[in-house]
Design an enzyme around this catalytic site. Structure first.
Site, PDB file in Angstrom:
ATOM      1  N   HIS A  35       0.825  -1.202   0.000  1.00  0.00           N
ATOM      2  CA  HIS A  35       0.000   0.000   0.000  1.00  0.00           C
ATOM      3  C   HIS A  35       0.864   1.258   0.000  1.00  0.00           C
ATOM      4  CE1 HIS A  35      -2.754   2.885   2.216  1.00  0.00           C
ATOM      5  NE2 HIS A  35      -3.485   2.525   1.177  1.00  0.00           N
ATOM      6  N   ARG A  36       0.868   1.977  -1.129  1.00  0.00           N
ATOM      7  CA  ARG A  36       1.718   3.172  -1.319  1.00  0.00           C
ATOM      8  C   ARG A  36       3.201   2.798  -1.193  1.00  0.00           C
ATOM      9  NH1 ARG A  36      -1.750   7.319   2.656  1.00  0.00           N
ATOM     10  NH2 ARG A  36      -3.774   6.379   2.220  1.00  0.00           N
ATOM     11  N   ASP A  64      -1.348   5.543  -6.122  1.00  0.00           N
ATOM     12  CA  ASP A  64      -2.489   6.456  -6.237  1.00  0.00           C
ATOM     13  C   ASP A  64      -2.095   7.504  -7.267  1.00  0.00           C
ATOM     14  OD1 ASP A  64      -4.176   5.426  -4.062  1.00  0.00           O
ATOM     15  OD2 ASP A  64      -2.585   6.155  -2.745  1.00  0.00           O
ATOM     16  N   HIS A  77      -0.975  10.189  -2.832  1.00  0.00           N
ATOM     17  CA  HIS A  77      -2.301   9.821  -2.327  1.00  0.00           C
ATOM     18  C   HIS A  77      -3.268  10.995  -2.311  1.00  0.00           C
ATOM     19  CE1 HIS A  77      -5.440   9.295   0.733  1.00  0.00           C
ATOM     20  NE2 HIS A  77      -5.525   8.111   0.188  1.00  0.00           N
ATOM     21  N   GLN A 201      -7.691   0.096  -9.983  1.00  0.00           N
ATOM     22  CA  GLN A 201      -8.667   0.188  -8.896  1.00  0.00           C
ATOM     23  C   GLN A 201      -9.236   1.605  -8.840  1.00  0.00           C
ATOM     24  OE1 GLN A 201      -6.864   0.454  -5.003  1.00  0.00           O
ATOM     25  NE2 GLN A 201      -4.876   0.996  -5.848  1.00  0.00           N
TER      26      GLN A 201
HETATM   27  O1  G3P Z   1      -6.581   1.652  -2.718  1.00  0.00           O
HETATM   28  C1  G3P Z   1      -6.753   0.911  -1.562  1.00  0.00           C
HETATM   29  C2  G3P Z   1      -6.655   1.870  -0.458  1.00  0.00           C
HETATM   30  O2  G3P Z   1      -5.450   2.515  -0.669  1.00  0.00           O
HETATM   31  C3  G3P Z   1      -7.789   2.825  -0.491  1.00  0.00           C
HETATM   32  O3  G3P Z   1      -7.606   3.845   0.374  1.00  0.00           O
HETATM   33  O4  G3P Z   1      -7.305   6.194   0.724  1.00  0.00           O
HETATM   34  O5  G3P Z   1      -5.372   4.671   0.955  1.00  0.00           O
HETATM   35  O6  G3P Z   1      -6.281   5.194  -1.281  1.00  0.00           O
HETATM   36  P1  G3P Z   1      -6.577   5.034   0.175  1.00  0.00           P
HETATM   37 CA    CA Z   2      -5.190   3.743  -2.785  1.00  0.00          CA
END
Ligand code: G3P
Ligand code: CA
Length: 316
Positions: A35-36, A64, A77, A201
């Site tokens: 994640h990121r 993102d 993000h 996504q």
């Molecule tokens: O994309 C999955 C998750 O990252 C969604 O939340 O706000 O971290 O992009 P966010």
């Molecule tokens: Ca995300």
């Protein structure tokens, strides 16, 4: 000792193999999406975080997407720069204030440095590492193209069309930019590069529908489902409707916790389940993030998950 004749032996071998097939569930490998990047250990959406995610065994690295004033996709993000860069210090006068209905004019409105107010050249001047830790000083906001160059051949990529409607109002077509870039990089077809699978996504159903219907993508699409307004999708009927424009759902782990049957319903509808976000910084009732991920993967039965801590992902 009992002597087995050949037919009995063959049946026994067949039963054993069938059992192995059922219980081992080949093809059911659980998927780790960083994640990121490895964002628990390095500043999110920087080369350092992406590199570490790959070193820690990520199957996919998440990006993102935002768009600069001059129309370049970058990995960040937030819609704004101030949380994760020194935009405020370098460009003190380049903010916008948001005045909304619930924020009276008399209050001092929050200042925001929007990505789409800055050219790529300006954004490249920003330090995207120091906010996290001084040792990451000098990390930059990567372009989507730079992310491809860094990740390609080492892991899959999992770009998110972030706030595409907001960018639409500013004259940008995020889906078009993404698909053009994927085409240019020869990554726009499923399995185009087996070492770099692509999943797109979005929290926006409209964005995914546009990718599927207008841009005719056959890449895998995951529909993110977060707050209360989106909960309507998380019913047996709602999930059948999702199947019309996506191959998977990405529910928040909170929603999944409240209704674990979501996994069963999604699977029955032919959708994969990839909840977000598992992080050492918040593990709720679980001892640690590894235990929480183990529960999601092997008790709830999700197919994949987003985590800030790729090194804690339980492999079985
Ligand atoms: O994309 C999955 C998750 O990252 C969604 O939340 O706000 O971290 O992009 P966010
Ligand atoms: Ca995300």
């Amino acid at each position: 000792m009992m002597k087995l004749n050949q037919p009995v032996l063959l049946i026994a071998v067949f039963v054993l193999l069938a059992g192995l097939l059922v219980f081992a569930q080949p093809g059911k490998k659980k998927i780790l999406v960083a994640h990121r990047g490895a964002s628990a250990y390095a500043p999110e959406h920087t080369a350092a975080a992406y590199r570490l995610a790959i070193e820690q065994g990520a199957d996919f690295v998440e990006q993102d997407l935002q768009i600069t004033k001059d129309g370049v996709l970058v990995c960040l993000h937030d819609l704004t720069l101030e949380r994760t860069t020194n935009a405020e210090e370098l460009f003190p006068d380049r903010f916008h204030t948001d005045v909304t209905e619930d924020q009276p004019q008399t209050a001092s409105p929050a200042k925001h440095w929007y990505v789409s107010d800055f050219t790529l050249a300006e954004i490249k001047k920003l330090d995207a590492g120091s906010w996290f830790n001084e040792k990451f000083k000098g990390e930059r906001v990567p372009t989507w193209q730079e992310a491809i160059a860094l990740v390609r051949g080492k892991a899959g990529m999992y770009p998110e069309t972030k706030a595409p409607e907001v960018y639409g109002k500013r004259g940008f077509d995020m889906e078009k930019l993404l698909m053009e870039s994927l085409r240019k990089n020869k990554l726009d077809q499923p399995n185009a590069d087996p070492k770099t699978p692509l999943v797109i996504q979005s929290f926006s159903a409209a964005s995914l529908r546009k990718l599927r219907d207008e841009y005719k993508t056959r890449l895998t699409l995951t529909f993110l489902i977060g707050g209360d307004p989106q909960k309507q999708w998380l019913t047996e009927d709602g999930l059948k409707k999702v199947k019309a424009f996506a191959e998977g759902i990405g529910p928040s782990k909170g929603l999944l916790d409240r209704e674990p049957k979501i996994v069963e319903w999604a699977h029955a509808a032919g959708l994969t389940v990839t909840p977000y976000t598992f992080r050492s910084a918040s593990t709720g009732k679980f001892k640690d993030v590894r235990e929480e991920m183990t529960h999601a993967l092997f008790t709830l039965g999700v197919d994949a998950l987003f985590t800030d801590n790729p090194d804690q992902f339980p492999r079985r």
